[in-house]
Design a protein around this motif. Structure first.
Motif, short mmCIF file in Angstrom:
data_model
loop_
_atom_site.label_atom_id
_atom_site.label_comp_id
_atom_site.label_asym_id
_atom_site.label_seq_id
_atom_site.Cartn_x
_atom_site.Cartn_y
_atom_site.Cartn_z
N UNK A 1 14.27 36.98 -70.03
CA UNK A 1 13.69 36.02 -69.10
C UNK A 1 12.61 36.64 -68.23
N UNK A 2 12.79 37.88 -67.70
CA UNK A 2 11.71 38.50 -66.92
C UNK A 2 10.43 38.69 -67.73
N UNK A 3 10.57 38.99 -69.04
CA UNK A 3 9.37 39.16 -69.88
C UNK A 3 8.62 37.84 -70.01
N UNK A 4 9.35 36.75 -70.19
CA UNK A 4 8.70 35.45 -70.28
C UNK A 4 7.98 35.12 -68.97
N UNK A 5 8.64 35.39 -67.85
CA UNK A 5 8.00 35.15 -66.56
C UNK A 5 6.76 36.00 -66.37
N UNK A 6 6.80 37.23 -66.85
CA UNK A 6 5.65 38.14 -66.75
C UNK A 6 4.49 37.62 -67.59
N UNK A 7 4.80 37.09 -68.78
CA UNK A 7 3.75 36.54 -69.62
C UNK A 7 3.03 35.39 -68.91
#
Length: 297
Positions: free
Chosen positions: A31-37
């Motif tokens: 989920x953090x990676x998606x938010x970062x994208x």
């Protein structure tokens, strides 16, 4: 940091699912990676794409204006990948197959065992699902389907017809006289689907007027339903070739005209010249012409 195609795909997933968590599950990312994208994409474009809140991720007006463009970019990238796969000359690599529960769990492993010994350079990935895999989106390279594919840009090959019949275990028939008429059939324990309407539609086409309530044992998992018949719970539909592998099963109302299932192979037109995919598809076409001939199930 400039944005990439992966960031655009993440944007599409968040638009589709409305939350970072659901998008992360689809993309197999954290989920953090998606938010970062999303943050990187917004920073690179200099606009806010979503408003964050307890209800999830809601598109802003500017974000909504970009959805169509994102779909076009992603579609072009997928087309590029499909064409590139179709031009591939080497045999080694992976081929992804999509098939339903019965074939994927009971038949396909036995059918492809010899192929994998002969072609150890090819990895097979099997997607077992009764849902229709989207070959246009590269969910699979080859799909085994029980109906004629209708999507545009697909190459489809009909392999054979699979005759169907109603069956019960001898143990069930020891306790209950076999029905001799359609009217008597409704007095028996019938095995059918829970929420899926496909079996009821098939019965209707055979002249059997059944509703969901007529099935005493309901399950949308085809393998579980098959084993329910073999366990002697009641009467249910099976491929006649498969049922012949189990001598304790008895065909019920053999004169009943149940439409056969059509067995098809499909792939995207862009990959039909890929040697690896063509090799697997030709092998499957040969073996599936009589899928139960060399299987011990």
């Amino acid at each position: 940091m400039p944005y990439s195609l992966d960031h655009i795909r993440t944007f599409q997933a968040v638009v589709k699912h409305g939350s970072l968590l659901a998008a992360s599950k689809q993309l197999a990312l954290t989920q953090p990676t998606v938010g970062r994208h999303i943050d990187l994409l917004e920073d690179a474009l200099g606009i806010q794409l979503f408003t964050r809140g307890r209800a999830g991720m809601r598109l802003t007006e500017k974000g909504a204006d970009l959805v169509g463009v994102a779909n076009e970019i992603s579609g072009s990238a997928l087309e590029f990948e499909r064409v590139a796969a179709g031009l591939e000359e080497q045999i080694s690599g992976s081929v992804r197959l999509s098939t339903n529960q019965i074939f994927g769990t009971l038949l396909l492993p036995g059918l492809v065992a010899a192929f994998m010994q002969t072609h150890s350079e090819i990895d097979l990935e099997i997607v077992v699902t009764n849902a229709v895999s989207n070959l246009l989106q590269r969910d699979a390279d080859i799909a085994i389907r029980m109906f004629r594919p209708t999507q545009n840009d697909l190459i489809a090959r009909k392999v054979t017809d699979l005759p169907m019949g109603l069956y019960a275990h001898k143990n069930y028939l020891d306790r209950n006289d076999a029905p001799q008429t359609l009217a008597a059939l409704k007095q028996h324990v019938l095995i059918g689907q829970d929420r899926s309407p496909t079996l009821i539609a098939a019965f209707h086409s055979a002249g059997i007027d059944l509703t969901r309530g007529d099935f005493n044992f309901r399950c949308d998992d085809d393998v579980a339903a098959l084993h329910a018949v073999r366990a002697g719970i009641g009467i249910g539909p099976l491929h006649t070739g498969m049922a012949a592998r189990w001598p304790d099963l008895v065909r019920i109302l053999p004169q009943l005209d149940i439409p056969p299932l059509q067995l098809w192979l499909a792939c995207h037109a862009d990959v039909r010249h890929n040697k690896r995919i063509r090799l697997v598809m030709d092998f499957l076409a040969q073996k599936l012409s009589s899928p139960y001939a060399n299987c011990s199930i």
